[in-house]
Design an enzyme around this catalytic site. Structure first.
Site, short mmCIF file in Angstrom:
data_model
loop_
_atom_site.label_atom_id
_atom_site.label_comp_id
_atom_site.label_asym_id
_atom_site.label_seq_id
_atom_site.Cartn_x
_atom_site.Cartn_y
_atom_site.Cartn_z
N CYS A 35 -0.59 -1.13 7.37
CA CYS A 35 0.17 -0.55 5.91
C CYS A 35 1.05 0.24 6.25
O CYS A 35 0.88 0.74 7.34
CB CYS A 35 -0.69 0.20 4.78
SG CYS A 35 -1.57 -1.71 4.11
N CYS A 39 2.81 2.57 0.75
CA CYS A 39 2.06 1.73 0.32
C CYS A 39 0.57 2.16 -0.17
O CYS A 39 0.01 2.60 -0.53
CB CYS A 39 0.89 1.14 1.53
SG CYS A 39 0.28 -1.37 0.85
N CYS A 66 0.55 -6.66 5.48
CA CYS A 66 0.29 -5.79 4.06
C CYS A 66 1.34 -7.04 3.23
O CYS A 66 2.47 -6.92 3.64
CB CYS A 66 -0.07 -4.53 3.78
SG CYS A 66 -0.28 -4.80 1.97
N CYS A 69 3.01 -4.03 0.78
CA CYS A 69 4.32 -2.86 1.63
C CYS A 69 5.02 -3.77 2.80
O CYS A 69 5.41 -3.10 3.38
CB CYS A 69 3.64 -1.57 1.73
SG CYS A 69 2.55 -1.79 3.31
ZN LIG Z 1 -0.01 -2.27 2.63
#
Ligand SMILES: [Zn+2]
Length: 191
Positions: A35, A39, A66, A69
């Site tokens: 991330c 995030c 991810c 994000c």
């Molecule tokens: Zn993330």
């Protein structure tokens, strides 16, 4: 290059601090997802966190971007994401979780998760979990002498009567009948 997390990075992650985006990425061992500092996903256990300078390095180390994000830059394709969710379910099938728990663990919204998973897999995420539980139960029935009650608990269904009902719905026979028939046949077929 990966490195251990610093106090400053820890703070940035806890505060979802956007100003650190692009400076580093954090990868979580347990979910295999990386991330951006900003995030909004749940703050991880920092013992399981590895820091990468670039997304490329995290990808090379086997981590996945991810969904929330968009740490991988380009949008994570739905197919990839559903595969992540599938893996998560297969590894954690015995845990009891809600759709929201699952969405949180896989970094997406419950609504989106339900819709995308169903579109690509033909079943809902929780139905898929139930399917995996039944498949694992079959393996236990075949390969062990464990009592049905015990197997129910192992696959995450604490109420044996409920387990038997679910098993019968799916396989048209009770766990006991399944085990007996298998013993007589000597061969296990998926059907
Ligand atoms: Zn993330």
């Amino acid at each position: 290059m990966s490195s251990k997390i610093t106090a400053e990075q820890r703070k940035a992650i806890m505060e979802n601090d956007k100003t650190y985006d692009g400076q580093f990425f954090y990868a979580v061992k347990t979910t295999k997802i990386f991330c951006r500092p900003s995030c909004k996903s749940r703050v991880p256990n920092f013992d399981n966190v590895t820091i990468f300078r670039t997304a490329e390095e995290a990808l090379q180390a086997g981590y996945r971007p991810c969904k929330r994000c968009k740490s991988g830059g380009d949008r994570l394709p739905d197919e990839e994401w559903v595969k992540q969710v599938e893996t998560y379910i297969e590894e954690n099938y015995a845990l009891s979780f809600t759709l929201s728990d699952l969405a949180e663990a896989c970094h997406g919204s419950p609504y989106h998760l339900h819709r995308v998973f169903k579109r690509l897999k033909g079943v809902t995420p929780l139905a898929y979990q139930q399917h995996i539980r039944m498949e694992k139960a079959k393996v236990y029935l075949i390969e062990t002498d464990m009592a049905v009650k015990e197997i129910a608990g192992l696959v995450g269904i604490s109420n044996p009567a409920r387990f038997i009902t679910l098993f019968k719905e799916k396989n048209n026979q009770t766990p006991r009948q399944f085990r007996k028939e298998y013993d007589g046949r000597g061969v296990y077929s998926e059907k």
